[in-house]
Design a protein around this motif. Structure first.
Motif, short mmCIF file in Angstrom:
data_model
loop_
_atom_site.label_atom_id
_atom_site.label_comp_id
_atom_site.label_asym_id
_atom_site.label_seq_id
_atom_site.Cartn_x
_atom_site.Cartn_y
_atom_site.Cartn_z
N ARG A 358 -15.54 -17.30 -37.34
CA ARG A 358 -14.09 -17.38 -37.53
C ARG A 358 -13.35 -16.19 -36.94
O ARG A 358 -12.63 -15.47 -37.62
CB ARG A 358 -13.74 -17.48 -39.02
CG ARG A 358 -14.69 -18.32 -39.83
CD ARG A 358 -14.79 -19.76 -39.29
NE ARG A 358 -15.76 -20.51 -40.07
CZ ARG A 358 -17.00 -20.71 -39.70
NH1 ARG A 358 -17.45 -20.23 -38.57
NH2 ARG A 358 -17.81 -21.42 -40.45
N MET A 631 -24.05 -29.90 -36.19
CA MET A 631 -22.61 -29.85 -36.43
C MET A 631 -21.92 -31.12 -35.96
O MET A 631 -20.95 -31.58 -36.55
CB MET A 631 -22.01 -28.63 -35.72
CG MET A 631 -22.46 -27.30 -36.29
SD MET A 631 -21.88 -27.03 -37.98
CE MET A 631 -20.13 -26.78 -37.68
N ASN A 634 -23.19 -34.15 -38.50
CA ASN A 634 -22.82 -34.05 -39.91
C ASN A 634 -23.84 -34.78 -40.79
O ASN A 634 -25.02 -34.56 -40.67
CB ASN A 634 -21.39 -34.55 -40.14
CG ASN A 634 -20.37 -33.55 -39.60
OD1 ASN A 634 -20.51 -32.35 -39.80
ND2 ASN A 634 -19.35 -34.04 -38.90
N SER A 684 -26.95 -21.91 -40.83
CA SER A 684 -25.49 -22.00 -40.99
C SER A 684 -25.00 -23.39 -40.62
O SER A 684 -24.20 -24.00 -41.34
CB SER A 684 -24.79 -20.97 -40.10
OG SER A 684 -24.61 -19.75 -40.76
N GLN A 688 -23.25 -26.28 -43.10
CA GLN A 688 -21.91 -26.81 -42.83
C GLN A 688 -21.93 -28.32 -42.63
O GLN A 688 -20.99 -29.02 -43.01
CB GLN A 688 -21.34 -26.16 -41.57
CG GLN A 688 -21.03 -24.69 -41.69
CD GLN A 688 -20.53 -24.13 -40.36
OE1 GLN A 688 -19.45 -24.47 -39.90
NE2 GLN A 688 -21.33 -23.28 -39.75
N SER A 695 -26.92 -29.69 -49.14
CA SER A 695 -27.07 -28.28 -48.74
C SER A 695 -27.50 -27.44 -49.93
O SER A 695 -28.38 -26.57 -49.83
CB SER A 695 -25.75 -27.75 -48.18
OG SER A 695 -25.40 -28.40 -46.98
N ASP A 731 -20.64 -19.01 -44.79
CA ASP A 731 -20.80 -20.46 -44.90
C ASP A 731 -21.38 -20.83 -46.27
O ASP A 731 -21.01 -21.87 -46.84
CB ASP A 731 -21.70 -20.98 -43.77
CG ASP A 731 -20.97 -21.03 -42.45
OD1 ASP A 731 -19.76 -21.33 -42.44
OD2 ASP A 731 -21.61 -20.76 -41.41
N CYS A 732 -22.27 -20.01 -46.79
CA CYS A 732 -22.81 -20.28 -48.13
C CYS A 732 -21.71 -20.17 -49.19
O CYS A 732 -21.67 -20.96 -50.14
CB CYS A 732 -23.94 -19.30 -48.46
SG CYS A 732 -25.45 -19.61 -47.50
N LYS A 734 -18.64 -20.89 -48.74
CA LYS A 734 -17.77 -22.07 -48.61
C LYS A 734 -18.42 -23.33 -49.17
O LYS A 734 -17.75 -24.16 -49.80
CB LYS A 734 -17.43 -22.31 -47.12
CG LYS A 734 -16.45 -21.32 -46.55
CD LYS A 734 -16.08 -21.67 -45.11
CE LYS A 734 -15.16 -22.88 -45.06
NZ LYS A 734 -14.59 -23.06 -43.70
N TYR A 735 -19.72 -23.49 -48.94
CA TYR A 735 -20.33 -24.79 -49.20
C TYR A 735 -21.33 -24.81 -50.35
O TYR A 735 -21.57 -25.87 -50.93
CB TYR A 735 -21.03 -25.29 -47.92
CG TYR A 735 -20.08 -25.45 -46.76
CD1 TYR A 735 -19.20 -26.52 -46.70
CD2 TYR A 735 -20.05 -24.52 -45.73
CE1 TYR A 735 -18.31 -26.67 -45.64
CE2 TYR A 735 -19.16 -24.65 -44.66
CZ TYR A 735 -18.30 -25.73 -44.63
OH TYR A 735 -17.43 -25.87 -43.58
N GLU A 781 -14.24 -15.22 -48.06
CA GLU A 781 -14.67 -16.54 -48.53
C GLU A 781 -15.22 -16.45 -49.96
O GLU A 781 -15.02 -17.35 -50.78
CB GLU A 781 -15.74 -17.11 -47.60
CG GLU A 781 -15.22 -17.53 -46.23
CD GLU A 781 -14.23 -18.68 -46.30
OE1 GLU A 781 -14.33 -19.52 -47.22
OE2 GLU A 781 -13.32 -18.73 -45.45
#
Length: 946
Positions: A358, A631, A634, A684, A688, A695, A731-732, A734-735, A781
């Motif tokens: 990001r 990615m 998905n 990662s 995502q 996940s 990322d962890c 976030k998800y 995050e």
């Protein structure tokens, strides 16, 4: 009493040193290497090494031929250099004294190779210990170079100058720094310039080599000596030595960057001089001359001055783009080698891309790792090998001309630069050449014309476009040329014009040009020649980037061809094939998730995945490719995720254990950090891509413990590993935050240490910023989910973020990510930050001014506004800026709860200030008229009548 060697130990060591360089008896070589490794523990080993290296004749009792003794001395030099490099602190003072006695003797040796080794060791001594660790060396070298006594031998002058050149190359920063009130370069540079008058050609060439380390740098010493240097350069321009003239050409090219004002008045004469040198029979000299056009052509202002000479320069570049007779012999003619296995040395090393999470205001598109650049400068030197060392795999001048930087490639690159500089006139100047040669019966001329046509693609597209309907079909026909080299360059050139074909909107034109171009390049991916296959794959990756989503209707035949390539390709071309797959995934995105496409592509990738070992370098591009595919797919990636996830965790575990073993035993081979980087990046991508519950399950079931391994990676000494680790951490957050949360007490101390700017080493500052950027993002995050539980870490996080956003030397993208993280700390921690608001509000707002609208920016402003509400009076100096930020906040594309909540927060904050400020409307009149209007036409500011 002076140290003396034991004759028995000396003989044993000499035998091992000789056998270690033996290419005939592998068993003896291996045994010698084992014994030499054991010998390193001896306190006298370096004494023995320098004794053998510095003795010009075999010591008494050592029976061997002159050839064998040379090998012994060479091997001793290499081992001594490596000992200094890896264990300099362990070299005893007595050994250092012997080395300092022996090296000057070796610099005067009759054998040039021995003198080279001595220079390498001297350089390593200075690099490891600093100039003051051997203060006598530089003055002694300068005395030998200048032959002040009149009794210094030619060999000694040459050895000393070569050593000085090496020392300058490896220690240029040290020589420019102040030392005891003086800068060594202020003394050294004039002596080197004077040495260019030496009657010895090698001394003149080495002196110029040393000087050229500094010609591109704007040091005080160079500023003081520039006029004197220019006088000497012009005097040396007609030197009888090709090596000297090579260095003269390099000097002029580097001065273009550092002192264009000094080059400008002499440009007419330099044009003629460089053209003359470029036409030399010595290709190395000609190539160095051609690089002058690259530097001038890429200079912001100086290129304009070449305009009157384009008619002189372009024909020379075109002539130099034809393969020489020697190059044609090295190419080996036409061959169908598709079934031949690749040799390990033919496989180019791949390097993992750094994961950057990001980055604010960065273009998210990734450059293709294999752009098919026909004149790309190859850098294949081994960092562990210095001049004069023996490399069993060094092909030297026998390397294929398409594997090294040549006059042909340099000239093509210069033509590319001129095309971008001057545009239409360049194409007009090459048109006669194209008309004459593009259909030439001799393939070298045909090939050079195609190369020239490709080289001008970027700069001359507008003037070329009318000719493309005639030229593109002809180029497509050349894909079937009997000469592989022509097919190879045609692929590259078509790739350069793929943007034109991809942008065609008329269906008939697409059918006439784009589809045949795409089909032709795809077909060449399975050519009978492996280099044509590689060129076809490179060109197709280029076409994928240019065409993007326009490839969706053709996805199935493209993937089917990729699958055929997976079955056919040998190791080397597999690397570029991965790039094709990942570029397709990046280009068409979710369209790749169609069931028929997944069923074609994934079995081929998984088959390769099962074949490649955990130690193979092929894992790097494969893991990177799978990251892009995951990615794009998905949820469709779910059936393949678990075994891939588990293997990535195991690879990380294995490499961390290998790194730990290395700390206990430095003699073992260090693991390649790219295994860690690419595995972290793929983890990662998987986290995502999948449904969060899947996940979370993968993370929860990980053995060893997932976040324990991640924490170790966050502390890895390699910047690129830490950069990818912090991207994965974000990322962890976030998800899979629920799984991450219990590990935060162990993670935060590591993260806080990473945010300390004092931990960034000057020489590695660019890489360090990349790590800090990702650490800031991941902290933000975590903050928006951990909220008030962040309280124990808020004071130090706040301090680190403020240090970053207030430091003018920090890159813009990093300060923006730090500001976003700082704002997000306010979500749940406004009370803790409110007392400090006056100290950071303005810097926060400045950092956020140019951040594009996103949920990240929205959450940062929500947190900041929450802090403002706790201490509104602290905004006295920044309130107008805050209102301006509110008025100019544009998030029309955002459709989220965060957006709606933010505008409610803005409304509430303005309401607070309406109550505090008596003449609120008058206060607002200080804003720009358009900002006042924006606030008044929204629900933010209502009239008092309301």
């Amino acid at each position: 009493m002076a140290w003396q060697p034991s004759p028995e130990s000396l003989s044993t060591l000499a035998a091992c040193l000789k056998d270690s360089l033996s290419g005939f008896d592998k068993a003896a070589q291996k045994q010698a290497e084992i014994m030499l490794t054991q010998a390193k523990s001896s306190p006298d080993i370096n004494n023995y090494l320098v004794y053998l290296f510095s003795s010009q004749e075999p010591p008494s009792g050592l029976q061997c031929s002159p050839e064998d003794y040379f090998l012994i001395r060479s091997s001793a030099a290499i081992m001594l250099k490596n000992n200094i490099k890896t264990s300099s602190k362990e070299v005893s003072d007595s050994s250092l004294a012997l080395i300092k006695m022996g090296i000057p003797m070796c610099l005067q040796d009759k054998n040039a190779q021995i003198r080279n080794y001595a220079g390498v060791i001297a350089t390593e001594m200075i690099r490891r210990g600093g100039i003051m660790s051997w203060p006598e060396l530089l003055p002694e070298l300068l005395k030998m170079i200048g032959n002040e006594s009149g009794q210094v031998t030619d060999e000694a002058q040459e050895g000393a100058t070569a050593a000085m050149a090496k020392i300058c190359e490896d220690n240029f920063k040290m020589l420019e720094r102040e030392l005891n009130g003086e800068r060594p370069l202020n003394f050294i540079l004039p002596k080197l310039i004077q040495a260019t008058k030496s009657p010895l050609p090698k001394v003149r060439a080495h002196a110029l080599t040393a000087i050229n380390v500094f010609t591109a740098r704007k040091s005080q010493a160079m500023l003081n000596s520039i006029d004197d240097l220019l006088q000497h350069l012009f005097a040396l321009a007609t030197d009888s030595s090709n090596d000297v003239r090579r260095q003269v050409c390099r000097a002029f090219a580097q001065l273009v960057e550092s002192r264009p004002d000094k080059i400008q008045p002499h440009l007419p004469g330099l044009v003629d001089y460089i053209i003359t040198q470029q036409q030399s029979d010595d290709e190395d000299l000609a190539t160095d001359a051609a690089e002058f056009w690259l530097t001038v052509g890429e200079h912001e202002h100086l290129w304009h001055s070449l305009s009157p000479y384009i008619g002189k320069i372009i024909p020379v570049l075109l002539d130099c783009m034809v393969y020489s007779a020697e190059d044609i012999a090295l190419l080996g003619g036409a061959s169908d080698d598709e079934d031949e296995e690749d040799l390990e040395k033919d496989i180019k090393p791949q390097f993992a891309k750094k994961q950057s999470a990001r980055q604010a205001n960065k273009d998210g598109s990734a450059d293709s790792a294999q752009n098919g650049n026909a004149y790309e400068k190859l850098a294949s030197m081994d960092d562990d090998l210095e001049e004069g060392e023996i490399d069993d795999f060094d092909d030297g001048d026998d390397a294929s001309p398409d594997e090294r930087w040549t006059l042909r490639k340099c000239s093509a690159a210069a033509l590319d630069v001129f095309a971008r500089d001057f545009r239409d006139p360049v194409f007009e100047s090459i048109m006669p050449y194209l008309n004459k040669n593009i259909r030439h019966t001799d393939w070298p001329y045909r090939e050079a014309a195609v190369l020239a046509f490709g080289a001008v693609a970027e700069g001359c597209m507008n003037v070329v476009t009318p000719h493309l309907p005639q030229l593109v079909p002809y180029l497509i026909s050349l894909l079937n040329d009997p000469e592989p080299v022509v097919r190879q360059i045609t692929c590259w050139t078509l790739g350069r014009y793929s943007s034109w074909a991809a942008d065609l909107t008329d269906p008939q034109q697409k059918q006439l040009y784009f589809e045949p171009m795409m089909e032709g390049i795809l077909t060449k991916m399975l050519d009978s020649n492996k280099k044509v296959q590689e060129a076809g794959a490179s060109a197709f990756a280029n076409l994928e980037e240019k065409a993007g989503k326009k490839l969706e209707p053709y996805s199935l035949p493209i993937i089917q061809q990729f699958v055929r390539c997976f079955r056919k390709y040998k190791d080397r071309n597999m690397y570029i094939l991965y790039d094709c797959v990942q570029t397709l995934a990046e280009s068409i995105g979710p369209a790749l998730a169609q069931e028929n496409l997944v069923n074609e592509l994934m079995p081929a990738l998984i088959e390769r995945w099962t074949k490649v070992s955990d130690q193979s370098r092929e894992l790097f591009p494969l893991l990177e490719c799978l990251s892009y595919v995951a990615m794009a797919l998905n949820d469709a990636f779910t059936p393949y995720a678990q075994p891939i996830f588990v293997r990535c965790v195991n690879i990380i575990h294995q490499n961390l254990e290998a790194s730990l073993a290395l700390t206990n035993d430095p003699s073992i081979e260090a693991p390649d950090k790219d295994f860690l980087i690419t595995s972290l990046d793929l983890l990662s991508a998987i986290i995502q891509a999948l449904d969060p519950t899947m996940s979370a399950k993968l993370v929860q079931e990980s053995q060893p413990a997932f976040f324990e391994l991640l924490t170790f990676c966050m502390e890895d000494p390699t910047d690129e590993v830490r950069q990818s680790a912090y991207a994965l951490l974000g990322d962890c957050a976030k998800y899979v935050f629920e799984q991450l949360q219990p590990s935060l007490p162990n993670i935060f101390p590591v993260l806080l240490k990473q945010l300390d700017l004092d931990n960034i080493i000057d020489e590695e500052i660019d890489n360090g910023f990349g790590v800090i950027n990702n650490a800031c993002w991941s902290a933000g995050e975590i903050a928006i989910r951990h909220k008030s539980n962040m309280a124990p870490y808020v004071p130090e996080l706040f301090q680190r973020f403020v240090e970053i956003i207030t430091n003018p030397g920090i890159p813009k993208g990093v300060t923006e990510n730090a500001a976003i993280a700082l704002g997000r700390l306010g979500l749940g921690n406004g009370d803790l930050l409110a007392p400090h608001l006056a100290n950071f509000a303005e810097d926060f707002l400045i950092s956020m001014d140019e951040v594009d609208p996103s949920d990240e920016k929205a959450t940062a402003f929500r947190g900041f506004t929450a802090i403002v509400e706790k201490n509104p009076m602290a905004m006295e100096k920044s309130l107008l800026h805050f209102f301006t930020s509110i008025a100019r906040y544009r998030d029309l594309k955002l459709r989220s709860e965060t957006k709606n909540g933010l505008h409610e927060d803005f409304q509430k904050a303005i309401g607070i200030y309406r109550q505090i400020i008596p003449q609120f409307d008058q206060f607002l009149s200080q804003l720009q008229p358009q900002d006042q209007q924006t606030l008044r036409t929204t629900t933010y500011v209502r009239s008092r009548a309301d």
